[in-house]
Scaffold this motif. Sequence first.
Motif, PDB file in Angstrom:
ATOM      1  N   ASP A 190      84.393  -5.979  17.243  1.00 14.37           N
ATOM      2  CA  ASP A 190      85.073  -6.195  18.366  1.00 14.37           C
ATOM      3  C   ASP A 190      84.531  -6.945  19.393  1.00 14.37           C
ATOM      4  O   ASP A 190      83.994  -6.357  19.999  1.00 14.37           O
ATOM      5  N   VAL A 191      84.210  -8.315  18.867  1.00 12.44           N
ATOM      6  CA  VAL A 191      83.402  -9.015  19.519  1.00 12.44           C
ATOM      7  C   VAL A 191      85.106  -9.724  21.351  1.00 12.44           C
ATOM      8  O   VAL A 191      84.244  -9.849  22.067  1.00 12.44           O
ATOM      9  N   GLU A 192      85.947  -9.537  20.950  1.00 14.40           N
ATOM     10  CA  GLU A 192      86.956 -10.390  22.109  1.00 14.40           C
ATOM     11  C   GLU A 192      87.316  -9.573  23.043  1.00 14.40           C
ATOM     12  O   GLU A 192      87.583  -9.965  23.377  1.00 14.40           O
ATOM     13  N   SER A 193      86.864  -8.063  22.763  1.00 17.69           N
ATOM     14  CA  SER A 193      86.902  -7.552  24.176  1.00 17.69           C
ATOM     15  C   SER A 193      86.323  -7.463  24.202  1.00 17.69           C
ATOM     16  O   SER A 193      85.795  -6.333  25.917  1.00 17.69           O
ATOM     17  N   ILE A 194      85.302  -8.318  25.034  1.00 19.50           N
ATOM     18  CA  ILE A 194      84.397  -8.454  26.207  1.00 19.50           C
ATOM     19  C   ILE A 194      84.720  -9.161  26.850  1.00 19.50           C
ATOM     20  O   ILE A 194      84.712  -9.186  28.475  1.00 19.50           O
TER      21      ILE A 194
ATOM     22  N   ASP B 268      78.983 -16.003  28.799  1.00 19.06           N
ATOM     23  CA  ASP B 268      77.976 -16.047  29.371  1.00 19.06           C
ATOM     24  C   ASP B 268      76.859 -15.273  29.121  1.00 19.06           C
ATOM     25  O   ASP B 268      77.566 -13.795  28.241  1.00 19.06           O
ATOM     26  N   ARG B 269      76.078 -14.904  28.143  1.00 18.66           N
ATOM     27  CA  ARG B 269      75.024 -14.583  27.533  1.00 18.66           C
ATOM     28  C   ARG B 269      74.654 -13.208  28.744  1.00 18.66           C
ATOM     29  O   ARG B 269      74.815 -11.736  28.447  1.00 18.66           O
ATOM     30  N   LYS B 270      74.820 -12.782  29.690  1.00 14.66           N
ATOM     31  CA  LYS B 270      74.315 -11.994  31.079  1.00 14.66           C
ATOM     32  C   LYS B 270      75.618 -11.149  30.844  1.00 14.66           C
ATOM     33  O   LYS B 270      75.853  -9.555  31.489  1.00 14.66           O
ATOM     34  N   GLN B 271      76.890 -11.894  30.159  1.00 14.03           N
ATOM     35  CA  GLN B 271      77.854 -10.707  29.971  1.00 14.03           C
ATOM     36  C   GLN B 271      77.626  -9.475  28.582  1.00 14.03           C
ATOM     37  O   GLN B 271      78.663  -8.881  28.650  1.00 14.03           O
ATOM     38  N   ILE B 272      76.618 -10.004  27.856  1.00  7.07           N
ATOM     39  CA  ILE B 272      76.880  -8.973  27.049  1.00  7.07           C
ATOM     40  C   ILE B 272      76.243  -8.514  27.524  1.00  7.07           C
ATOM     41  O   ILE B 272      74.350  -8.267  26.688  1.00  7.07           O
ATOM     42  N   THR B 273      76.334  -7.252  27.759  1.00  6.37           N
ATOM     43  CA  THR B 273      75.785  -5.755  27.907  1.00  6.37           C
ATOM     44  C   THR B 273      75.593  -5.374  27.153  1.00  6.37           C
ATOM     45  O   THR B 273      76.055  -5.369  25.552  1.00  6.37           O
ATOM     46  N   MET B 274      74.519  -4.400  27.134  1.00  6.63           N
ATOM     47  CA  MET B 274      74.911  -2.923  25.991  1.00  6.63           C
ATOM     48  C   MET B 274      76.161  -1.499  26.314  1.00  6.63           C
ATOM     49  O   MET B 274      76.476  -1.320  25.074  1.00  6.63           O
ATOM     50  N   THR B 275      76.850  -2.004  26.914  1.00  2.24           N
ATOM     51  CA  THR B 275      77.636  -1.579  27.546  1.00  2.24           C
ATOM     52  C   THR B 275      79.196  -1.766  26.374  1.00  2.24           C
ATOM     53  O   THR B 275      80.308  -1.164  26.909  1.00  2.24           O
ATOM     54  N   VAL B 276      79.015  -3.069  26.352  1.00  3.09           N
ATOM     55  CA  VAL B 276      80.197  -3.750  25.423  1.00  3.09           C
ATOM     56  C   VAL B 276      80.874  -2.733  24.788  1.00  3.09           C
ATOM     57  O   VAL B 276      79.931  -2.434  24.190  1.00  3.09           O
ATOM     58  N   PRO B 277      82.447  -2.914  24.133  1.00  2.00           N
ATOM     59  CA  PRO B 277      82.147  -2.201  22.838  1.00  2.00           C
ATOM     60  C   PRO B 277      82.216  -2.114  21.285  1.00  2.00           C
ATOM     61  O   PRO B 277      81.642  -1.158  21.005  1.00  2.00           O
ATOM     62  N   PHE B 278      81.523  -3.853  20.865  1.00  2.00           N
ATOM     63  CA  PHE B 278      80.889  -3.672  19.948  1.00  2.00           C
ATOM     64  C   PHE B 278      79.263  -3.736  19.897  1.00  2.00           C
ATOM     65  O   PHE B 278      79.340  -2.425  19.312  1.00  2.00           O
TER      66      PHE B 278
END
Length: 555
Positions: A433-437, A323-333
């Motif tokens: 590294d999208v997978e690590s989200i 979900d878009r809301k889970q793609i925050t600025m603090t995820v690794p990539f």
Amino acid sequence: MNTSPRSTIERPQRTTTNTGSFATIRPHLEITGDLGPRYDEILTPEALEFIAELHDRFAGTRHDLLAARLQTRVDAANGRDPRFLSETAHIRRDPNWTVAGAGPGLEDRRVEITGPTDRKMAINALNSGAKVWLADQEDATSPTWANVIEGQLTLFDAVRGQLSFTSPEGKEYTVTAEATPTIVMRPRGWHLVEKNLTFVDRANRRMAASGSLVDFGLYIFHNARKLIGSGSGPYFYLPKLESHREARLWNDIFSHAEDHLNIGHGTIRATVLIETIQAAFEMEEILYELRDHCAGLNAGRWDYIFSIIKTFRARGRRFVFPDRKQITMTVPFMRAYTELLVSTCHQRGAYAIGGMSAFIPNRRDPAVTAQALEQVSADKRREATDGFDGTWVAHPDLIPTARAEFDRVLGDRPNQLERTRDEVVVTAAQLLDVESIGGQISEAGVRGNVIIALRYIESWLRGVGAAAIDNLMEDAATAEISRSQIWQWIHDNSVTAEGRRIDRPWVEELVAEVFAGLERTPGDRFDDALEVFRTAALEPEFPTFLTVGAYARFL
């Protein structure tokens, strides 16, 4: 729209020159759009001649670079990941070059307000107390002919201190601030055209004008000397770049414009939005190509996310987003992307400008406002602490919150360029590294994407390019995320957290349900929006930008 006779503007005359047995035509622009009040102040023969000259010199290179983008996408689809270029390693290894840096009026950029160039929004921006106004002719502006030319009229009046507006209800708006923000104008990206202006080349071939060259050319032609005389200058944000070669094209255009207008080499300053995955691997090279004209880089987070989905949409589970809301600025990539941007900028004397949080206040709902301020405060605290020199907001009420976080770090300093972040080392694998989200796709997330895309596209088709939807500021970039996630989930056979397979029949049912529940008003564009959405999200072919086809068919 009120229109005046086309004869109010003198068209450049087509001239031919006989060369042996061939007749060459003087390159020129022809106006095909309707002419409204004061359009003749912008579409002057001299301005059109200047833009025709830009097309004559640079349109061919633009087409070549757009073709190169297509090849890059084919390569990515076939498994070739972006890389740091070996052929430009000498530029990255050379410690001795820096960029021009801030021009007059750009020394302190701690808070920049973004927004479209309609008169009311422009006045609000100029009165906002921000250090910079990003006058946006791109993602926050629906490129109707009226918006394009009347936006230029807004800028023309703002530069001359004569901007005012009276609403249909009779409310008057004027610029009252003693100190107004420095204007940085964002033209349309290389991929967009201006269909109301036709370029006729030397071989009498006709083509739609480049939106980038039109926006840039009109603004600098009319305003460069006035801006310089007021202690500022012609400054630009450059969107959607995908390579240092595209930056080189802009640099060549800047140098030519400076010569043509006799304003001195290096007068123009550009800030480049790093909002494509391809550009993230060429940040230093982009700075290098623009070094005589470059002020900094910006972390264009929403388009950056869209770019990754678009580039790797058919590469399997490794690149499937939750979900878009889970793609925050603090995820690794995303952390890797921003850390690399700050480090790259400061090692080369360039400003690093943070991105825009989508949360906006609601003056009628204190709880929503409190949550927005909390979210924005955390976002700007992270940016200031990480070394950014400034940031974006989309609403005047957010400026004090953003400024407080940067004041806490900067104090009286205009920037923190001395923080070179030498300890930062970012690899290609980290950027990809999208997978690590982790995270999940929810049925609510799918529904939310459908709602946002339909409501935003409808707004865009009505000529409104920045839309507040459910207390978030949505623009073309966030609509692109929404529709591209739907496409990706369908084609990957993704499954929601509730166990439902995301296939086209189910999404079609969901779209029909959402569409039936939309509040309709006379003259709305939801029927057209539905057609645009279906084409962009549900068809096997993936349009590179939903706005390209929608512009050609519906604006």
